[in-house]
Design a protein around this motif. Structure first.
Motif, mmCIF file in Angstrom:
data_model
loop_
_atom_site.group_PDB
_atom_site.id
_atom_site.type_symbol
_atom_site.label_atom_id
_atom_site.label_comp_id
_atom_site.label_asym_id
_atom_site.label_seq_id
_atom_site.Cartn_x
_atom_site.Cartn_y
_atom_site.Cartn_z
ATOM 1 N N PHE A 54 0.768 -1.103 -0.028
ATOM 2 C CA PHE A 54 -0.069 -0.028 0.070
ATOM 3 C C PHE A 54 0.893 1.224 0.135
ATOM 4 O O PHE A 54 0.348 2.384 -0.337
ATOM 5 C CB PHE A 54 -0.888 0.188 1.295
ATOM 6 C CG PHE A 54 -2.098 -0.788 1.039
ATOM 7 C CD1 PHE A 54 -3.192 -0.426 0.223
ATOM 8 C CD2 PHE A 54 -2.086 -1.980 1.627
ATOM 9 C CE1 PHE A 54 -4.437 -0.912 0.132
ATOM 10 C CE2 PHE A 54 -3.249 -2.852 1.536
ATOM 11 C CZ PHE A 54 -4.404 -2.342 0.767
ATOM 12 N N HIS A 58 -0.274 4.775 -1.327
ATOM 13 C CA HIS A 58 -0.745 5.781 -0.439
ATOM 14 C C HIS A 58 0.063 7.274 -0.668
ATOM 15 O O HIS A 58 -0.436 8.162 -0.920
ATOM 16 C CB HIS A 58 -0.165 5.414 0.867
ATOM 17 C CG HIS A 58 -0.544 6.390 2.027
ATOM 18 N ND1 HIS A 58 -1.721 6.440 2.577
ATOM 19 C CD2 HIS A 58 0.692 7.243 2.560
ATOM 20 C CE1 HIS A 58 -1.480 7.593 3.446
ATOM 21 N NE2 HIS A 58 -0.264 7.742 3.433
ATOM 22 N N TRP A 70 -8.078 4.255 1.750
ATOM 23 C CA TRP A 70 -7.962 2.831 2.342
ATOM 24 C C TRP A 70 -7.095 2.846 3.702
ATOM 25 O O TRP A 70 -7.047 1.629 4.162
ATOM 26 C CB TRP A 70 -7.374 1.960 1.269
ATOM 27 C CG TRP A 70 -5.959 2.528 0.621
ATOM 28 C CD1 TRP A 70 -4.786 2.569 1.215
ATOM 29 C CD2 TRP A 70 -5.819 3.213 -0.705
ATOM 30 N NE1 TRP A 70 -3.908 3.474 0.388
ATOM 31 C CE2 TRP A 70 -4.535 3.392 -0.749
ATOM 32 C CE3 TRP A 70 -6.745 3.258 -1.679
ATOM 33 C CZ2 TRP A 70 -4.134 4.064 -1.651
ATOM 34 C CZ3 TRP A 70 -6.182 3.841 -2.800
ATOM 35 C CH2 TRP A 70 -4.970 4.492 -2.909
ATOM 36 N N ILE A 74 -6.313 -0.324 6.086
ATOM 37 C CA ILE A 74 -4.800 -1.043 6.333
ATOM 38 C C ILE A 74 -4.561 -1.297 7.764
ATOM 39 O O ILE A 74 -4.152 -2.297 8.088
ATOM 40 C CB ILE A 74 -3.735 0.112 5.924
ATOM 41 C CG1 ILE A 74 -4.017 0.436 4.418
ATOM 42 C CG2 ILE A 74 -2.533 -0.399 6.287
ATOM 43 C CD1 ILE A 74 -3.035 1.325 3.853
#
Length: 286
Positions: A54, A58, A70, A74
């Motif tokens: 991620f 991100h 998200w 996470i």
């Protein structure tokens, strides 16, 4: 009690749960089985892979000035990997909310953040924690040094600046973690950010309960953060966490940080007693 270097599996098996809790809190590092080390490795690798998967997306999202959608997921996924099976009770406010919660473990960050999407006011040491520190930073956590009494005013200003118009933040005003059967007095300096309360902001107390596993999960006493993390990651299976979002109240009805802290604590204590029965004095401090 055996020293950390001399603790043995036989010594561990002979202890009652209360004796084991007290031994861990006094600094005894019980040995981890070979299977436990396998669980630690697998969970750490899973956390690392998730974080790296991620990370690029991100920061790319942030590059274009957008809030990544998200980060809450996470935190939830990180909690699930370490074994947390989170159930929410009640409804968290989505905006204009100041969460006030009891505190048992570093896992609280993932459980509460995953359930509500909140940012945190956390100890400065958490920022340096592998993976967990990065995960909490995703949510714009504000790191403070609680022992820096002379710097409280500066920390309050930094907290106000960090919050800006995004009023959705959580504090753990006990200032340390307990065993889930106790509740310390709430420290009030950081609640000065509510003096006076911004228009429309509500305080929502939160009670976190690990059920029967709480005393074993809790990070208390002289146990190091590293040993606590290894103990948790070495555990088989998962463990339940109930995050109780209690009825919010207007801080304008309880003027001043001490009154806000007292009302928050009263509501959390009542919820704890309803779940656990009478609370007990807390003997161990980190």
């Amino acid at each position: 009690m055996a020293s950390p270097l001399n603790a043995s599996p036989d010594a561990t098996s002979r202890l009652t749960p209360a004796q084991r809790r007290d031994a861990i809190a006094s600094g005894v590092a019980f040995p981890i089985s070979p299977l436990g080390w396998v669980r630690i490795l697998l969970r750490f690798v899973a956390l690392f892979v998730m974080a790296m998967s991620f990370a690029g997306l991100h920061y790319l999202w942030r590059l274009f000035g957008a809030e990544p959608p998200w980060t809450r997921r996470i935190l939830w996924a990180g909690g699930w990997i370490v074994g947390a099976r989170v159930e929410t009770v009640g409804t968290p406010r989505r905006h204009n909310v100041f969460f006030v919660s009891n505190h048992l473990s570093w896992i609280d960050i993932m459980a509460l953040g995953g359930a509500s999407g909140t940012s945190f006011v956390a100890k400065a040491e958490l920022a340096r924690a592998p993976i967990v520190g990065w995960l909490s930073s995703l949510h714009h956590s504000v790191y403070v040094r609680r022992e820096d009494r002379l710097g409280v005013a500066d920390q309050i200003e930094r907290l106000r600046s960090a919050i800006g118009s995004r009023w959705r933040i959580a504090v753990f005003p006990e200032g340390t973690t307990t065993d889930g059967r106790s509740l310390l007095q709430f420290k009030t300096p950081l609640l000065r950010v509510l003096e006076p309360p911004p228009p429309g902001v509500m305080v929502q107390p939160v009670m976190i309960d690990y059920g029967a596993e709480g005393e074993d999960i809790a990070w208390i006493g002289d146990e190091t953060g590293l040993h606590n993390a290894k103990r948790i990651l070495a555990r088989p299976g998962g463990f339940p966490i109930r995050v109780h979002f209690l009825e919010p109240f207007s801080p304008a009805d309880f003027p001043g940080r001490k009154a806000i802290a007292a009302e928050s604590r009263r509501r959390i204590e009542a919820a704890l007693i309803a779940q656990k029965g009478p609370l007990r004095p807390f003997a161990w401090m980190i």
